[in-house]
Design an enzyme around this catalytic site. Sequence first.
Site, PDB file in Angstrom:
ATOM      1  N   GLU A 108      54.346  48.658  25.352  1.00  0.00           N
ATOM      2  CA  GLU A 108      53.757  49.200  24.134  1.00  0.00           C
ATOM      3  C   GLU A 108      52.468  49.967  24.440  1.00  0.00           C
ATOM      4  O   GLU A 108      52.230  51.052  23.889  1.00  0.00           O
ATOM      5  CB  GLU A 108      53.454  48.064  23.137  1.00  0.00           C
ATOM      6  CG  GLU A 108      54.683  47.292  22.688  1.00  0.00           C
ATOM      7  CD  GLU A 108      54.968  46.060  23.541  1.00  0.00           C
ATOM      8  OE1 GLU A 108      55.514  45.081  22.997  1.00  0.00           O
ATOM      9  OE2 GLU A 108      54.643  46.090  24.754  1.00  0.00           O
TER      10      GLU A 108
ATOM     11  N   CYS B 211      49.687  43.046  22.408  1.00  0.00           N
ATOM     12  CA  CYS B 211      50.318  44.325  22.061  1.00  0.00           C
ATOM     13  C   CYS B 211      50.502  44.460  20.553  1.00  0.00           C
ATOM     14  O   CYS B 211      50.490  45.576  20.017  1.00  0.00           O
ATOM     15  CB  CYS B 211      51.656  44.464  22.774  1.00  0.00           C
ATOM     16  SG  CYS B 211      51.490  44.701  24.567  1.00  0.00           S
TER      17      CYS B 211
ATOM     18  N   SER C 142      82.460  39.831  61.074  1.00  0.00           N
ATOM     19  CA  SER C 142      82.424  40.074  59.642  1.00  0.00           C
ATOM     20  C   SER C 142      81.935  41.477  59.280  1.00  0.00           C
ATOM     21  O   SER C 142      81.955  41.844  58.104  1.00  0.00           O
ATOM     22  CB  SER C 142      81.512  39.042  58.956  1.00  0.00           C
ATOM     23  OG  SER C 142      80.188  39.131  59.447  1.00  0.00           O
TER      24      SER C 142
ATOM     25  N   ASP D 274      73.801  36.126  61.067  1.00  0.00           N
ATOM     26  CA  ASP D 274      73.749  37.564  60.806  1.00  0.00           C
ATOM     27  C   ASP D 274      72.416  38.213  61.159  1.00  0.00           C
ATOM     28  O   ASP D 274      72.351  39.436  61.288  1.00  0.00           O
ATOM     29  CB  ASP D 274      74.055  37.841  59.330  1.00  0.00           C
ATOM     30  CG  ASP D 274      75.469  37.445  58.941  1.00  0.00           C
ATOM     31  OD1 ASP D 274      76.284  37.185  59.852  1.00  0.00           O
ATOM     32  OD2 ASP D 274      75.760  37.393  57.732  1.00  0.00           O
TER      33      ASP D 274
ATOM     34  N   GLY E 241      76.593  32.463  52.747  1.00  0.00           N
ATOM     35  CA  GLY E 241      77.975  32.271  53.139  1.00  0.00           C
ATOM     36  C   GLY E 241      78.712  31.294  52.253  1.00  0.00           C
ATOM     37  O   GLY E 241      78.309  30.994  51.120  1.00  0.00           O
TER      38      GLY E 241
END
Length: 360
Positions: free
Chosen positions: A46, A81, A165, A197, A295
């Site tokens: 606002e 506001c 993968s 990973d 996973g």
Amino acid sequence: MASALALARRAVGQTWPNPAVAAVLVRDGIVLGRGVTAYGGRPHAETAALAQANERFGGSSGATAYVTLEPCAHHGQTPPCANALIAAGIRRVVCPLQDPDPRVSGRGFAKLRDGGVKVDVGLMDGAARAVNAGFLSRIERSRPYVVLKLATTLDGRIATRTGESRWITGPEARRRVHMMRAQADAVMIGAGTARADNPMLDVRDLGLTFRSPVRIVLDGSLSVDLTSRLVRSADKFPTIFLHRSSADPARIDALTAAKVETSEVPETGGVLDLHKALRIVAQKIGLTRLLCEGGGSLAAALLSGDLVDELVLFQAGCVIGGDGTPSVRGFGLDALDLAPRLRLVDVEAIGRDTVSIWRR
């Protein structure tokens, strides 16, 4: 209101712990100003819209304000506001939702009405709840809105029997995942995924690196290598490791020295309690939207714990076979009627793959 909600969607993932709110000011068919909650939650929408209207048109007296969540009525880091809208001479406020935050919760609407402003509530409330599902979840359920992402073969596998993968899905699907990260407050994985990973979990290939989320690792014993990419980049991207009380204090000190934040999570049945972990990240950190990319073990824990609000399933047109790694590990389900059930809300082709979205 549709315009305001579209603007608010742009800020999702960037305003936590505050909601992503937008405001559009209109008078005599002319848009005077637009505003959206700024990065980190300040300034509010606002305030930004009123400032734009002042700059472009010298003010917004007599205008209607379309605001996607109830204007605040309390003094925090900024003044209310609702007061700003009254002072600007706004004659009408159209809003979809009451803010469930107890500091607001109807007080903003009441203040506006007391100030002579007409207030209409309820327009496009469903769409507004979807935009701020994360904020609403943090306030109403004391946990973030949880999105589980899975990328699998047609037979539900995420790796071959040798563990390969990369990559099951194509580049278009992977770019979509990066956009999902850009719209999340945080992305969470388990220690197994972090070790296997060695991911970064940032936003790449979109020019939106600045929108990379907080990175959370569930690592009870703090076993992830201190030379991993997550640890080495913790000075650039906020990184949190959640661990059990018995974790080695020396590991905690080493991670702290690397700019990694650590937080203790209670255990249930010898594993970190995910319900309490989500409560911690919501209440202690203020996170509202959590993307889970772990996973099969993390997926099973979230689904069996009824913690998944949205499942985004990417599927590639290939088959690995039963000796591949399943996307969801077993969680001891005996009866079909006890299986977690989700509702399909969208499906589309993306490159050579498909993506489907399921919600609770």
